[in-house]
Design an enzyme around this catalytic site. Structure first.
Site, PDB file in Angstrom:
ATOM      1  N   LYS A  42       0.817  -1.211   0.000  1.00 11.37           N
ATOM      2  CA  LYS A  42       0.000   0.000   0.000  1.00 11.37           C
ATOM      3  C   LYS A  42       0.852   1.263   0.000  1.00 11.37           C
ATOM      4  CE  LYS A  42      -4.014   0.198   1.879  1.00 11.37           C
ATOM      5  NZ  LYS A  42      -4.776  -0.013   0.627  1.00 11.37           N
ATOM      6  N   ASN A  98       2.396   1.559  -3.538  1.00 10.94           N
ATOM      7  CA  ASN A  98       1.317   1.886  -4.475  1.00 10.94           C
ATOM      8  C   ASN A  98       0.947   3.366  -4.396  1.00 10.94           C
ATOM      9  OD1 ASN A  98       1.127  -0.793  -5.247  1.00 10.94           O
ATOM     10  ND2 ASN A  98      -0.697  -1.219  -4.026  1.00 10.94           N
ATOM     11  N   GLU A 101       0.171  -1.054   7.172  1.00  9.82           N
ATOM     12  CA  GLU A 101       0.930  -2.261   6.852  1.00  9.82           C
ATOM     13  C   GLU A 101       2.350  -2.237   7.408  1.00  9.82           C
ATOM     14  OE1 GLU A 101      -1.224  -3.987   2.849  1.00  9.82           O
ATOM     15  OE2 GLU A 101       0.558  -2.754   2.567  1.00  9.82           O
ATOM     16  N   GLY A 112     -16.341   3.014  -3.928  1.00 12.51           N
ATOM     17  CA  GLY A 112     -16.410   2.323  -5.203  1.00 12.51           C
ATOM     18  C   GLY A 112     -17.203   3.089  -6.242  1.00 12.51           C
ATOM     19  N   ALA A 113     -18.191   2.416  -6.823  1.00 10.50           N
ATOM     20  CA  ALA A 113     -19.005   3.019  -7.881  1.00 10.50           C
ATOM     21  C   ALA A 113     -19.819   4.210  -7.392  1.00 10.50           C
ATOM     22  CB  ALA A 113     -19.926   1.964  -8.480  1.00 10.50           C
ATOM     23  N   GLY A 118     -18.555   6.616  -5.698  1.00 10.27           N
ATOM     24  CA  GLY A 118     -17.676   7.769  -5.611  1.00 10.27           C
ATOM     25  C   GLY A 118     -17.082   7.958  -4.235  1.00 10.27           C
ATOM     26  N   ASP A 132      -5.639   2.652  -3.291  1.00 11.50           N
ATOM     27  CA  ASP A 132      -4.316   3.270  -3.173  1.00 11.50           C
ATOM     28  C   ASP A 132      -4.128   4.364  -4.219  1.00 11.50           C
ATOM     29  OD1 ASP A 132      -3.663   1.576  -1.088  1.00 11.50           O
ATOM     30  OD2 ASP A 132      -2.742   0.079  -2.397  1.00 11.50           O
ATOM     31  N   LYS A 134      -7.533   3.471 -13.119  1.00 11.81           N
ATOM     32  CA  LYS A 134      -6.687   2.364 -12.700  1.00 11.81           C
ATOM     33  C   LYS A 134      -7.387   1.021 -12.888  1.00 11.81           C
ATOM     34  CE  LYS A 134      -5.297  -0.934 -10.605  1.00 11.81           C
ATOM     35  NZ  LYS A 134      -6.059  -1.949 -11.200  1.00 11.81           N
TER      36      LYS A 134
END
Length: 305
Positions: A38, A41, A137, A224-225, A227, A255, A285
């Site tokens: 992460k 990225n 992480e 996600g979809a 926004g 990321d 992406k």
């Protein structure tokens, strides 16, 4: 300067018809090797938007071929790697399965990432123009130390609460919120973060508002979809839509958002613009397999072209 303190991994990715549940095995015809983690990225995503010599990566890799590759990859993306330290532990590795709908499941073997140390960061890095980007992480205590040093120098801290630790305590979340300016979470992480501080929220918007209020910060939810949503400490809400795409692989989308968002915060653009750019970058992406391969360059972002 954008300073990313976090993980560097090698991702081993297999496409499967269905992500296996407990006790199940599925066959994949092959696998691909990608650069990930992460931290790495987000550094690559930020550098592709911010440009050369704007992003510095701090973390640890092993004294192995994976570590060699991880460092070379960052350099090829114009990320400064002077603070990537070699450790005796092996370079971190992530095992990723991607189903036919582009959804993924990930197992991470941390390796050298668990030796990351905020003491590797020289004092000269911290100032009012520093934007520090953190994730979950590397050891929490080390990330927290870096955040506190940044805040003490009047810099800005962006903390991505991902992945959520199995044992996330109230004290941990309270300390994290107190050292953060922008908290980035997805829907599930928002609910988990709120639950850790004793808030039983029924939806991620309520959870985000409680986190923002408690930490006196701005909470960003990537959905996600749907926004992205930003909730400020005074309850103000801003939204940015997600461009419509047919995803090939969602690995690294969060990321990508975080890195693009950090680049915009570094440029001191309005919050609404930072949200929009983050959504546009994350959507693009998703059109390419692998965490980093599809991360867009600045000219590929409609709002910045």
């Amino acid at each position: 300067m954008i300073l990313v303190f976090g993980s560097l991994n090698i991702d081993l990715v297999a496409k499967v018809p269905i992500i296996p549940g407990s006790g199940r095995t599925v066959l994949a015809p092959s696998y691909q090797t990608h650069f990930g983690g992460k931290g790495a990225n987000q550094a690559v995503a930020a550098a592709r938007i911010a440009g050369p010599r704007q992003v510095q990566m701090a973390g640890r890799v092993g004294r192995d071929a994976f570590g060699d590759g991880a460092i070379a990859n960052l350099r090829s993306n114009d990320v400064d790697t002077a603070l990537v330290v070699r450790a005796d532990e092996p370079t971190g590795c992530a095992f990723i399965t991607v189903d036919e709908a582009g959804e993924n499941a990930i197992t991470v073997a941390s390796g050298a990432n668990m030796t990351a140390n905020a003491g590797d960061l020289p004092a000269v890095l911290f100032g009012a123009d520093t934007v520090l980007v953190l994730q979950m992480e590397v050891p929490f205590a080390q990330a927290l130390a870096a955040a506190r040093r940044t805040r003490s120098a009047s810099g800005t801290v962006i903390w991505n609460l991902a992945p959520v630790p199995e044992k996330m305590t109230r004290e941990m979340v309270t300390e994290l919120l107190a050292a953060t300016d922008y908290l980035i979470v997805n829907e599930h992480e928002a609910l988990d973060g709120a639950a850790a501080i004793g808030v039983n929220a029924s939806d991620y918007e309520t959870a985000a508002a409680e986190l923002a209020k408690t930490g006196n910060l701005t909470c960003i939810v990537t959905a996600g979809a749907q926004g992205a949503l930003a909730v400020t400490s005074d309850g103000t809400r801003l939204r940015a839509p997600a461009p419509r795409v047919t995803p090939v692989d969602t690995t690294g989308a969060g990321d990508t958002f975080a890195g693009a968002f950090a680049a915009m915060i570094h440029e001191r653009v309005p919050l609404q613009t930072a949200l929009k750019v983050g959504c546009e970058a994350a959507a693009r992406k998703c059109l390419t397999p692998g965490a980093q391969a599809g991360m867009p360059m600045r000219a590929q972002i409609p709002s910045l072209a």
